[in-house]
Scaffold this motif. Structure first.
Motif, PDB file in Angstrom:
ATOM      1  N   ASP A  32       0.878  -1.163   0.000  1.00 13.55           N
ATOM      2  CA  ASP A  32       0.000   0.000   0.000  1.00 13.55           C
ATOM      3  C   ASP A  32       0.919   1.217   0.000  1.00 13.55           C
ATOM      4  N   ASN A  70       0.885  -2.423   5.554  1.00 12.02           N
ATOM      5  CA  ASN A  70       1.243  -1.702   4.324  1.00 12.02           C
ATOM      6  C   ASN A  70       2.142  -2.475   3.373  1.00 12.02           C
ATOM      7  N   GLY A 103       3.614   5.598   7.926  1.00 11.50           N
ATOM      8  CA  GLY A 103       2.672   4.580   7.455  1.00 11.50           C
ATOM      9  C   GLY A 103       1.454   5.197   6.795  1.00 11.50           C
ATOM     10  N   GLU A 123      -5.851  -1.747   6.188  1.00 15.19           N
ATOM     11  CA  GLU A 123      -5.436  -0.341   6.329  1.00 15.19           C
ATOM     12  C   GLU A 123      -4.028  -0.210   6.925  1.00 15.19           C
ATOM     13  N   ILE A 163      -4.752   7.174   6.374  1.00 17.50           N
ATOM     14  CA  ILE A 163      -4.146   5.865   6.660  1.00 17.50           C
ATOM     15  C   ILE A 163      -4.054   5.060   5.366  1.00 17.50           C
ATOM     16  N   GLY A 164      -5.059   5.169   4.525  1.00 17.30           N
ATOM     17  CA  GLY A 164      -5.026   4.491   3.215  1.00 17.30           C
ATOM     18  C   GLY A 164      -5.232   2.990   3.351  1.00 17.30           C
ATOM     19  N   ASP A 165      -5.667   2.372   2.266  1.00 20.27           N
ATOM     20  CA  ASP A 165      -5.834   0.922   2.317  1.00 20.27           C
ATOM     21  C   ASP A 165      -5.240   0.244   1.086  1.00 20.27           C
TER      22      ASP A 165
END
Ligand code: CA
Ligand code: CA
Length: 245
Positions: free
Chosen positions: A100, A209, A107, A206, A115-117
């Motif tokens: 990710d 990564n 992170g 999430e 935070i992103g996934d």
């Protein structure tokens, strides 16, 4: 100069050329029959290959049977599909490292605002697909405890031979399947064949990564009989016989 002195080396050279030619011919013949005795296999054609489609949020690198086969050409965005031809060879060990997009220190992504996934999906033309049968392990996680104010990252050293066929992954957990709406793939995904495949990641799509997936395909999932091309370097393919030089 003495004629004998000239003639002797000339005869010697002729003999050497003759022996070399005969040896080469015998070697070529032996090589050919060795190939035959190990089971006939024709030269692989493009019709022997299958298409491999991969989509990663955001990036991946893939090895098949210990060989590098595909690298996502775009690290972050736009989300893209990588499609390559592979020559299947069973048992087939697939090893994928997926990432990710994440800042190495926090992170997080988008200038540390999100935070992103992640998410990864794969389908091969022989019917191989990603699903919960795959092994999965996270090697970089963050921000720990979803603490975006004081973000921390936890890294686990990645084993050098993570993509090797004989790498020990028995202790690894299974991949977690995600629905299409959970991953929300972007446009190029819908233009490629991923039918029957599931999006996978670890149990935390999430925070985890950097994730490595591994899977062994023992026999062709589509049941199609295929020639064994695994020892192409060690055999002479049947077909037009090569002329001895
Ligand atoms: Ca993330
Ligand atoms: Ca992402």
């Amino acid at each position: 100069m003495n004629r004998k002195r000239i003639l002797k080396p000339a005869l010697g050279l002729a003999a050497l050329v003759c022996v070399t030619a005969v040896t080469s011919f015998v070697w070529m013949q032996a090589g050919y029959s060795q190939g035959e005795s190990r089971g006939k296999v024709g030269k692989p054609r493009i019709s022997d290959t299958v298409q491999a489609n991969m989509y990663a949020d955001n990036w991946f690198i893939m090895y098949v049977n210990g060989e590098l086969v595909a690298v996502d050409s775009i690290q972050f965005m736009p989300h893209n599909v990588i499609s390559v031809d592979i020559l299947p060879d069973y048992p087939m060990t697939i090893a994928v490292m997926a990432k990710d997009n994440a800042d190495a220190k926090t992170g997080m992504e988008y200038a540390n605002t999100s935070i992103g996934d992640g998410g990864f999906i794969l389908k091969f033309g022989d019917g191989t697909v990603t699903n919960g049968d795959w092994k999965a392990k996270a090697f970089s996680r963050g921000p720990i405890d979803r603490d975006t104010k004081n973000p921390r990252v936890e890294n686990t050293p990645i084993p050098e031979d993570w993509y090797a066929v004989d790498f020990e992954d028995e202790s690894w957990g299974q991949a977690t399947e995600y629905t299409q709406s959970q991953i929300d793939p972007k446009e190029p995904f819908f233009e490629h064949d991923f039918e029957g495949a599931r999006f996978i990641w670890t149990e935390d799509v999430e925070i985890d990564n950097t994730v490595i997936f591994r899977h062994v395909v023992t026999t062709p999932p589509d049941g199609k009989a295929r020639p064994d091309f695994s020892n192409l370097n060690d055999i002479v393919p049947s077909g037009p016989r090569r002329r001895p030089r």
